[in-house]
Each structure stands twice: as C-alpha cells, then as structure tokens.
Design an enzyme around this catalytic site. Structure first.
Site, PDB file in Angstrom:
ATOM      1  CE  LYS A  82      -4.559   0.709   0.355  1.00  0.00           C
ATOM      2  NZ  LYS A  82      -5.612  -0.108  -0.272  1.00  0.00           N
ATOM      3  N   GLY A 106     -25.816   2.314   4.101  1.00  0.00           N
ATOM      4  CA  GLY A 106     -25.023   3.023   3.097  1.00  0.00           C
ATOM      5  C   GLY A 106     -25.467   2.605   1.708  1.00  0.00           C
ATOM      6  CB  VAL A 107     -27.711   3.613  -0.718  1.00  0.00           C
ATOM      7  CG1 VAL A 107     -28.282   2.798  -1.877  1.00  0.00           C
ATOM      8  CG2 VAL A 107     -28.545   3.373   0.526  1.00  0.00           C
ATOM      9  N   GLY A 108     -24.019   3.839  -1.352  1.00  0.00           N
ATOM     10  CA  GLY A 108     -23.071   4.414  -2.305  1.00  0.00           C
ATOM     11  C   GLY A 108     -23.027   3.592  -3.577  1.00  0.00           C
ATOM     12  CG  ASN A 109     -20.652   4.980  -6.844  1.00  0.00           C
ATOM     13  OD1 ASN A 109     -21.726   5.513  -7.081  1.00  0.00           O
ATOM     14  ND2 ASN A 109     -19.491   5.602  -6.963  1.00  0.00           N
ATOM     15  CB  VAL A 110     -20.000  -0.876  -3.539  1.00  0.00           C
ATOM     16  CG1 VAL A 110     -20.115  -2.369  -3.239  1.00  0.00           C
ATOM     17  CG2 VAL A 110     -18.638  -0.566  -4.137  1.00  0.00           C
ATOM     18  CB  ALA A 111     -24.513  -0.039  -1.025  1.00  0.00           C
ATOM     19  CE1 TYR A 112     -29.852   2.943  -7.132  1.00  0.00           C
ATOM     20  CE2 TYR A 112     -28.522   2.110  -8.949  1.00  0.00           C
ATOM     21  CZ  TYR A 112     -29.704   2.641  -8.476  1.00  0.00           C
ATOM     22  OH  TYR A 112     -30.756   2.836  -9.331  1.00  0.00           O
TER      23      TYR A 112
END
Length: 358
Positions: free
Chosen positions: A74, A173-179
């Site tokens: 990282k 959470g309803v961000g890009n992944v969760a949506y």
C-alpha cells in the site's frame, strides 16, 4: 515491521512537486505486492506510516484469500487530495514505483483517481485502474457482484439455502457499491431496508427498488435476516451487537469489526459473519485481471469464486471451532505458508506474467 514480518518500507520525496509518499510492502511470497495509493491529510508522518503498514498487511490477507498470485502492499501520499495535487507529483511517484522493478503495483484508492493513475502510467507499467484499453474500469459494479455472491454463501450457511428471495436485508449506506448490490438483491426478490446520510442516495434506492428507508441510527434495530454494512467501518461494536436482529452480517464495508473481540461475540451469538476482506475482494480481483490483459468475462468468473471461498471459511470455522474472521486469516496464512516452502520474496523474472505485459 519485525512484529508482523514486513519486507520493506520505502520513503519517497520529491521537493519540486511536493511529493511525500510512503510505500509499505508487507509480503511478496505469492507474487508482487498489489495495493492502492491513498492520499490523505495525516496529522503526523508517524500516523501516515502506521496507516500504510496496516493497509499493506490487510492487502496481503485479501489477495491471498482471493486466490490471487499477489502479495500485499500500500502507498500513502501525505497531502490534501483537493488542494495539493499536481501532475508532476504523480509522475515522480511513478518513477519511484518503476525503481522497485515490479515488486509493487499500485491502483486507485481514497483520495486518488483514474486520472492520477494515468499520470503514474506515464512513468511505469506497474499501475492498474488507468483509462487505457486494458483497464478494468469502474470497480463498483464488480465489487457489488462479489458481495452479492458472498451474501448468498453466508445465507446458505445460516439458513441452509442460498436463496435471497423473500429475505429482509438491511443495507447500511447506498453508495456506488451498495446501489449495485441492491440491484442484484432486488432482482432476486429480497426485501430491502436502506439508510444513508445522503438523502438523495436513499431516495434513489426507494424509487428504484421499492426499498424501505430508515434513519441512519435506526438501521441496527430493524427486523431483518441479513445486515449489510456498506459504509463506514467499525459498525459491529458493543452498542450495535445488542441491537442487531440479523442472523447474517455480510456487506462491502472495510474493517467492519471495531475490535477483534466483536468477531468473537458474533460467533458466540450464532450470527454468521462473512469476513469483510473476503466478501469485498471483487474489486481487487477485477483490477488484478488487468495484469493479464483485462477480460471481463474471465474476471467475473473469478469474482464468482468468492461464494466458494466463503464456504471454505465457514468450513474451517466449524472444523476448528473458531470465529469466521480467524478462519479467514488462517486460510490466507496457510496459502502463504505453502508457497513459502518453495520460495520467499518476489523478484521479477522472464517467466513471470508481469514481464509479458504489453
């Protein structure tokens, strides 16, 4: 470094561009270290070092558990990603990566973008997530697909059947992944309860999937079969564990357990926990496919193996009577230990796939 057996810590400084970066390489037994570049306003250089080390070790376990021939690394760049960026900074950083001769491959992370990866790519091939022809593109849909497959594996462990039809799933959470995850769940006939501090994201989920919306703090109290943490970390803690009614915890968020003992508590309560770095590994599996010349069909087929990987984790958990988060670590450690019998640190040679990249 000695306590957790890190291989290398590299400090990168370029006065002209203002670059101050730290590359941590934890373990390259399985292959070159793959892990993103994070840009953040750390309060101290010591805090930046600690973050780089912690994240690099996490990538070792994630890549090993995902079955990738990659180690863990990282980078953190010290600075404000909104005000301190300039093209020269990322080009200078690319030259430092090139100097590691393939031992470390970077990617996008918090505070960095596809455009930043393109700048790095001007100086080195050891970067993924660029806008080029062989790029894997937006990782969110693929990460979501992996979480969906992993959730089905956890459901099978908890309920004896991997069908999510009729299951009530609380998505935090309803961000890009969760949506994108909600799309898969809705298509299978699951009932969705959603929350997010972003009201617009909640409205979209309600309109698109017929989801029920609740206030952020109320998501822990709803009657549901599966709790899917898809936002901040540490949402499995002393307070929330008293309130959860779910039989399964399976979501895309990183560092879901506030402390390791909370994984022990989930195990004692009989709640099936899909370890976060296993279930959310679709993104790194997808980006790793770029190293062979990106093929979406091949990448998605590999992402589908998250289902079987989690099944293996649950088997180890039952066999050894240990919590699933420990079982996941054990599975990753066993894979690295087996490889260590034949070799240790990664060195680029003409037989390795990286030497054949175009």
């Amino acid at each position: 470094m000695e306590k957790y057996d890190y291989e290398q810590l590299v400090f990168c400084q370029d006065k002209h561009s203002g670059l101050k970066a730290i590359i941590a390489i934890h373990d390259t037994t399985l292959g070159p270290a793959l892990g993103g570049t994070r840009m953040w306003t750390y309060k101290t250089e010591e805090a930046a070092i600690e973050d780089a080390l912690r994240l690099a070790r996490g990538m070792t376990y994630k890549n090993a558990a995902a079955g990738l021939d990659l180690g863990g690394g990282k980078t953190v760049i010290i600075g404000n990603p909104k005000t301190d960026k300039n093209p020269e900074m990322f080009r200078a950083f690319g030259r430092f990566i090139q100097g590691l001769n393939g031992r470390y491959i970077t990617a996008e992370d918090v505070g960095t973008t596809e455009e930043d990866m393109d700048l790095i790519h001007l100086e080195t091939d050891y970067v993924t997530g660029t806008s080029g022809a062989n790029s894997s593109g937006n990782p969110s849909p693929v990460t979501a697909y992996g979480v969906y497959k992993g959730m089905k594996a956890a459901a099978k462990e908890a309920f004896g059947d991997d069908s999510l039809e009729g299951k009530t799933i609380a998505v935090q959470g309803v961000g890009n992944v969760a949506y994108n995850l909600c799309k898969h769940l809705n298509n299978e006939g699951a009932k969705l309860i959603v929350t997010d501090i972003n009201k617009e994201a909640v409205r979209l989920a309600v309109e698109s999937f017929g989801a029920e919306a609740v206030d952020p703090d109320d998501i822990y109290d709803v009657d549901c079969d599966i709790y899917a943490p898809c936002a901040l970390g540490a949402t499995i803690n002393d307070d929330t564990l008293k309130r959860l009614k779910a039989k399964v915890v399976a979501g895309s968020a990183n560092n879901q357990l506030k402390e390791a003992r909370h994984g022990d508590m989930l195990h004692e309560m009989g709640i099936v926990y899909a370890p976060d770095y296993v279930i959310n590994s679709g993104g790194v599996i997808n980006v790793a496919d770029e190293l062979q010349g990106y093929n979406e069909e091949r990448a998605l087929k590999k992402v589908e193996t998250i289902y079987h990987t989690l099944g293996r984790v649950f088997e180890i958990s039952k066999r050894d009577q240990i919590p699933s988060y420990i079982a996941a670590d054990r599975m990753a450690e066993e894979r690295i230990a087996m490889k260590k019998q034949s070799r240790s640190q990664f060195l680029l040679n003409e037989h390795h796939i990286l030497s054949r990249r175009s």
